[in-house]
Design a protein around this motif. Structure first.
Motif, short mmCIF file in Angstrom:
data_model
loop_
_atom_site.label_atom_id
_atom_site.label_comp_id
_atom_site.label_asym_id
_atom_site.label_seq_id
_atom_site.Cartn_x
_atom_site.Cartn_y
_atom_site.Cartn_z
N UNK A 172 106.33 31.94 -4.80
CA UNK A 172 107.43 32.11 -3.84
C UNK A 172 107.91 33.56 -3.81
N UNK A 173 107.97 34.20 -4.97
CA UNK A 173 108.40 35.60 -5.02
C UNK A 173 107.39 36.50 -4.31
N UNK A 174 106.10 36.28 -4.54
CA UNK A 174 105.08 37.08 -3.86
C UNK A 174 105.15 36.89 -2.34
N UNK A 175 105.38 35.65 -1.92
CA UNK A 175 105.48 35.37 -0.49
C UNK A 175 106.70 36.06 0.11
N UNK A 176 107.81 36.00 -0.59
CA UNK A 176 109.04 36.64 -0.10
C UNK A 176 108.89 38.16 -0.04
N UNK A 177 108.27 38.73 -1.06
CA UNK A 177 108.05 40.18 -1.08
C UNK A 177 107.15 40.59 0.08
N UNK A 178 106.07 39.83 0.31
CA UNK A 178 105.16 40.14 1.42
C UNK A 178 105.88 40.03 2.75
N UNK A 179 106.74 39.04 2.89
CA UNK A 179 107.48 38.86 4.14
C UNK A 179 108.42 40.04 4.38
N UNK A 180 109.19 40.39 3.36
CA UNK A 180 110.16 41.48 3.50
C UNK A 180 109.45 42.81 3.76
N UNK A 181 108.42 43.11 2.98
CA UNK A 181 107.70 44.36 3.18
C UNK A 181 106.99 44.39 4.53
N UNK A 182 106.47 43.25 4.95
CA UNK A 182 105.82 43.18 6.26
C UNK A 182 106.80 43.40 7.39
N UNK A 183 108.00 42.85 7.27
CA UNK A 183 109.02 43.02 8.31
C UNK A 183 109.51 44.46 8.38
N UNK A 219 98.17 47.25 5.93
CA UNK A 219 97.63 45.90 5.96
C UNK A 219 97.91 45.29 7.32
N UNK A 220 96.85 44.78 7.94
CA UNK A 220 97.02 44.14 9.24
C UNK A 220 97.81 42.85 9.09
N UNK A 221 98.50 42.46 10.14
CA UNK A 221 99.34 41.26 10.09
C UNK A 221 98.52 40.02 9.82
N UNK A 222 97.35 39.91 10.44
CA UNK A 222 96.54 38.72 10.20
C UNK A 222 96.07 38.64 8.75
N UNK A 223 95.81 39.78 8.13
CA UNK A 223 95.43 39.80 6.72
C UNK A 223 96.58 39.34 5.83
N UNK A 224 97.75 39.87 6.11
CA UNK A 224 98.93 39.49 5.34
C UNK A 224 99.22 38.00 5.47
N UNK A 225 99.14 37.48 6.68
CA UNK A 225 99.40 36.05 6.89
C UNK A 225 98.32 35.19 6.23
N UNK A 226 97.09 35.66 6.20
CA UNK A 226 96.03 34.94 5.49
C UNK A 226 96.31 34.85 4.00
N UNK A 227 96.81 35.96 3.43
CA UNK A 227 97.14 35.97 2.00
C UNK A 227 98.30 35.03 1.69
N UNK A 228 99.34 35.07 2.50
CA UNK A 228 100.50 34.20 2.27
C UNK A 228 100.10 32.74 2.43
N UNK A 229 99.28 32.46 3.41
CA UNK A 229 98.78 31.10 3.61
C UNK A 229 98.03 30.63 2.37
N UNK A 230 97.19 31.50 1.80
CA UNK A 230 96.46 31.16 0.59
C UNK A 230 97.37 30.88 -0.59
N UNK A 231 98.47 31.63 -0.68
CA UNK A 231 99.43 31.38 -1.76
C UNK A 231 100.00 29.96 -1.68
N UNK A 232 100.39 29.56 -0.48
CA UNK A 232 101.00 28.24 -0.33
C UNK A 232 99.98 27.11 -0.48
N UNK A 233 98.79 27.27 0.09
CA UNK A 233 97.79 26.20 -0.02
C UNK A 233 97.26 26.11 -1.45
N UNK A 234 97.17 27.23 -2.16
CA UNK A 234 96.82 27.19 -3.57
C UNK A 234 97.88 26.50 -4.40
N UNK A 235 99.13 26.75 -4.06
CA UNK A 235 100.23 26.07 -4.74
C UNK A 235 100.16 24.56 -4.51
N UNK A 236 99.83 24.15 -3.31
CA UNK A 236 99.68 22.72 -3.01
C UNK A 236 98.57 22.11 -3.85
#
Length: 160
Positions: free
Chosen positions: A10-21, A28-45
């Motif tokens: 959750x911290x990595x996702x929040x940091x990526x969101x804030x830094x991306x905004x 880092x391209x937006x699609x790359x960043x979103x792919x990484x965040x998606x992987x964080x959540x699906x890995x957590x699942x």
């Protein structure tokens, strides 16, 4: 340990969101960043899926269904939503490849940390497992790099 891994994701996702905004991740391209965040959540699942069945085997149905199943559903929905957003902002090949790599890293390393799934005692089996993990990561990265991005660009140019 599972809560610690969850907090880290959750911290990595929040940091990526804030830094991306803020545009701090301009390289880092937006699609790359979103792919990484998606992987964080699906890995957590994936981690919580394993934890759910572990709790259910131990007879802890309230924690298994009430907590773990809820997190599994929420993390998958968020991960898929973020992935869809990545599809809309870039190339699916980039999003899916990065999601797959990060998903595997979170599931494997998180499983070792949070679910006490360590490498086998036998050194040969341990080395083989580490080599297999590295091959999966490099194979997925190679697919992202050489798996048709050039063809997709050429197809877009020909459609224009």
């Amino acid at each position: 340990p599972l809560l610690g891994v969850t907090a880290a994701v959750l911290a990595l996702s929040a940091i990526a969101y804030v830094l991306g905004k803020r545009g701090a991740l301009a390289g880092i391209r937006t699609d790359s960043l979103l792919g990484m965040v998606s992987g964080l959540f699906i890995g957590l699942a994936a981690l919580y899926t394993k934890a759910m069945f572990t709790f259910l085997d131990e007879g802890h149905r309230l924690v298994g269904y009430g907590v773990c199943l809820t997190v599994v559903i929420a993390a998958n929905v968020i991960g898929l939503g973020v992935m869809q957003s990545g599809f809309q902002r870039g190339k699916a090949l980039v999003v899916v490849s990065l999601e797959a790599v990060i998903n595997k890293v979170v599931a494997i390393i998180g499983g070792m940390i949070a679910l006490a799934e360590f490498l086998p005692e036998d050194p040969t089996k341990s080395k083989m497992r580490v080599i297999a993990f590295i091959l999966i990561l490099f194979g997925t990265a190679a697919l992202a790099r050489f798996g048709g991005a050039e063809i997709a660009d050429k197809m877009e140019e020909s459609d224009s």
